[in-house]
Write a protein that holds these residues in place. Structure first.
Motif, PDB file in Angstrom:
ATOM      1  N   LEU A 180      37.575  37.025  53.385  1.00 63.29           N
ATOM      2  CA  LEU A 180      38.788  36.844  52.577  1.00 63.29           C
ATOM      3  C   LEU A 180      39.285  38.161  51.994  1.00 63.29           C
ATOM      4  CD1 LEU A 180      37.806  33.504  50.842  1.00 63.29           C
ATOM      5  CD2 LEU A 180      39.724  33.839  52.423  1.00 63.29           C
ATOM      6  N   TRP A 181      38.350  39.009  51.512  1.00 62.45           N
ATOM      7  CA  TRP A 181      38.783  40.314  50.991  1.00 62.45           C
ATOM      8  C   TRP A 181      39.460  41.125  52.089  1.00 62.45           C
ATOM      9  CZ3 TRP A 181      39.573  40.108  46.281  1.00 62.45           C
ATOM     10  CH2 TRP A 181      38.653  39.690  45.327  1.00 62.45           C
ATOM     11  N   GLU A 220      36.996  45.782  46.981  1.00 62.42           N
ATOM     12  CA  GLU A 220      36.282  44.530  46.757  1.00 62.42           C
ATOM     13  C   GLU A 220      35.439  44.170  47.971  1.00 62.42           C
ATOM     14  OE1 GLU A 220      39.410  45.156  46.011  1.00 62.42           O
ATOM     15  OE2 GLU A 220      39.601  44.722  43.869  1.00 62.42           O
ATOM     16  N   ALA A 221      35.965  44.453  49.164  1.00 60.71           N
ATOM     17  CA  ALA A 221      35.192  44.202  50.383  1.00 60.71           C
ATOM     18  C   ALA A 221      33.940  45.076  50.406  1.00 60.71           C
ATOM     19  CB  ALA A 221      36.058  44.461  51.619  1.00 60.71           C
ATOM     20  N   GLU A 272      31.768  34.772  53.605  1.00 61.90           N
ATOM     21  CA  GLU A 272      33.073  34.149  53.335  1.00 61.90           C
ATOM     22  C   GLU A 272      33.922  35.066  52.464  1.00 61.90           C
ATOM     23  OE1 GLU A 272      34.931  30.415  50.766  1.00 61.90           O
ATOM     24  OE2 GLU A 272      32.792  30.403  51.220  1.00 61.90           O
ATOM     25  N   ALA A 273      33.326  35.599  51.406  1.00 60.96           N
ATOM     26  CA  ALA A 273      34.055  36.495  50.505  1.00 60.96           C
ATOM     27  C   ALA A 273      34.546  37.734  51.253  1.00 60.96           C
ATOM     28  CB  ALA A 273      33.162  36.897  49.331  1.00 60.96           C
ATOM     29  N   ALA A 282      38.047  34.428  47.151  1.00 57.09           N
ATOM     30  CA  ALA A 282      37.093  35.481  47.520  1.00 57.09           C
ATOM     31  C   ALA A 282      36.224  35.855  46.332  1.00 57.09           C
ATOM     32  CB  ALA A 282      37.845  36.708  48.037  1.00 57.09           C
ATOM     33  N   SER A 283      36.828  35.977  45.156  1.00 56.84           N
ATOM     34  CA  SER A 283      36.063  36.289  43.941  1.00 56.84           C
ATOM     35  C   SER A 283      35.034  35.210  43.647  1.00 56.84           C
ATOM     36  CB  SER A 283      37.002  36.426  42.737  1.00 56.84           C
ATOM     37  OG  SER A 283      37.803  37.557  42.859  1.00 56.84           O
ATOM     38  N   LEU A 289      32.205  35.468  46.156  1.00 54.83           N
ATOM     39  CA  LEU A 289      31.350  36.601  45.790  1.00 54.83           C
ATOM     40  C   LEU A 289      30.454  36.223  44.618  1.00 54.83           C
ATOM     41  CD1 LEU A 289      30.377  39.530  45.803  1.00 54.83           C
ATOM     42  CD2 LEU A 289      32.485  40.149  44.585  1.00 54.83           C
ATOM     43  N   THR A 311      31.385  43.694  48.073  1.00 54.36           N
ATOM     44  CA  THR A 311      30.808  42.503  48.687  1.00 54.36           C
ATOM     45  C   THR A 311      29.809  42.894  49.763  1.00 54.36           C
ATOM     46  OG1 THR A 311      32.822  41.268  48.204  1.00 54.36           O
ATOM     47  CG2 THR A 311      31.360  40.335  49.863  1.00 54.36           C
ATOM     48  N   GLU A 367      41.058  39.883  54.656  1.00 57.71           N
ATOM     49  CA  GLU A 367      42.353  39.230  54.921  1.00 57.71           C
ATOM     50  C   GLU A 367      43.426  39.666  53.943  1.00 57.71           C
ATOM     51  OE1 GLU A 367      43.020  34.939  55.506  1.00 57.71           O
ATOM     52  OE2 GLU A 367      40.947  34.882  56.215  1.00 57.71           O
ATOM     53  N   LYS A 392      43.876  33.368  47.776  1.00 58.92           N
ATOM     54  CA  LYS A 392      42.775  33.873  48.616  1.00 58.92           C
ATOM     55  C   LYS A 392      41.910  34.868  47.847  1.00 58.92           C
ATOM     56  CE  LYS A 392      44.620  33.239  53.224  1.00 58.92           C
ATOM     57  NZ  LYS A 392      45.015  33.882  54.473  1.00 58.92           N
TER      58      LYS A 392
END
Length: 173
Positions: free
Chosen positions: A132-133, A141-142, A128-129, A103-104, A107, A145, A135, A99
């Motif tokens: 997933l971040w 990272e979120a 979408e990214a 996500a990467s 992004l 994004t 999750e 995941k």
């Protein structure tokens, strides 16, 4: 940034390969040309330093380099190289079904779409990214994004949503 640069140079003296992170530091310092040269060199001639911490698979080792390359090449205006790196990252993500890698890749795809002027496509990829971040529990990272998503919203004229994303990112960054 100075402290990060010093730590990365010390890591290099100790036998670690800091190229990915050092290229991102150069980008943060505003030296886009040096960042691009550094990440291109790291991708084209990766250092094979044996380590218990690094994954044994070459494709998996390339993923962080590709993530950085997308960001740096977009900043350098080389969308073709950014797209190639994003494509390769997507292949790696699909191969390993992680995941975080997916996500990467989302992004990266969002960054490229935004650079190409496809703000609506960027919104889709970046949303979408972000999901997933969240999750996988990766708040930093979120937040990164969210900043890209804010750019996409601003590009479509949705200043309200752009502001919300910037505000949410600032709580982490």
């Amino acid at each position: 940034i100075t402290g990060a640069e010093e730590a990365l140079l010390a890591a290099h003296r100790a036998g670690w390969d800091p190229q990915r992170a050092l290229a991102l530091v150069r980008l943060a310092q505003g030296d886009v040309a040096a960042a691009a040269a550094s990440i291109r060199d790291a991708v084209e001639r990766p250092v094979r330093v044996p380590s218990r911490e690094r994954p044994p698979n070459t494709a998996l080792q390339r993923a962080p380099l590709l993530q950085a390359q997308v960001e740096i090449e977009v900043a350098a205006g080389d969308i073709g190289r950014a797209q190639s790196a994003a494509d390769e990252l997507e292949i790696v993500a699909n191969r390993f079904e992680s995941k975080a890698l997916v996500a990467s890749a989302a992004l990266a795809r969002g960054r490229v779409r935004l650079a190409e002027g496809d703000a609506a496509g960027a919104e889709q990829s970046l949303s979408e990214a972000l999901g997933l971040w969240n999750e996988v529990g990766a708040p930093y990272e979120a937040a990164l994004t969210r900043l890209c998503l804010a750019e996409a919203y601003a590009a479509t004229g949705n200043q309200h949503r752009a502001g919300l994303e910037r505000q949410a990112a600032r709580t982490i960054l």
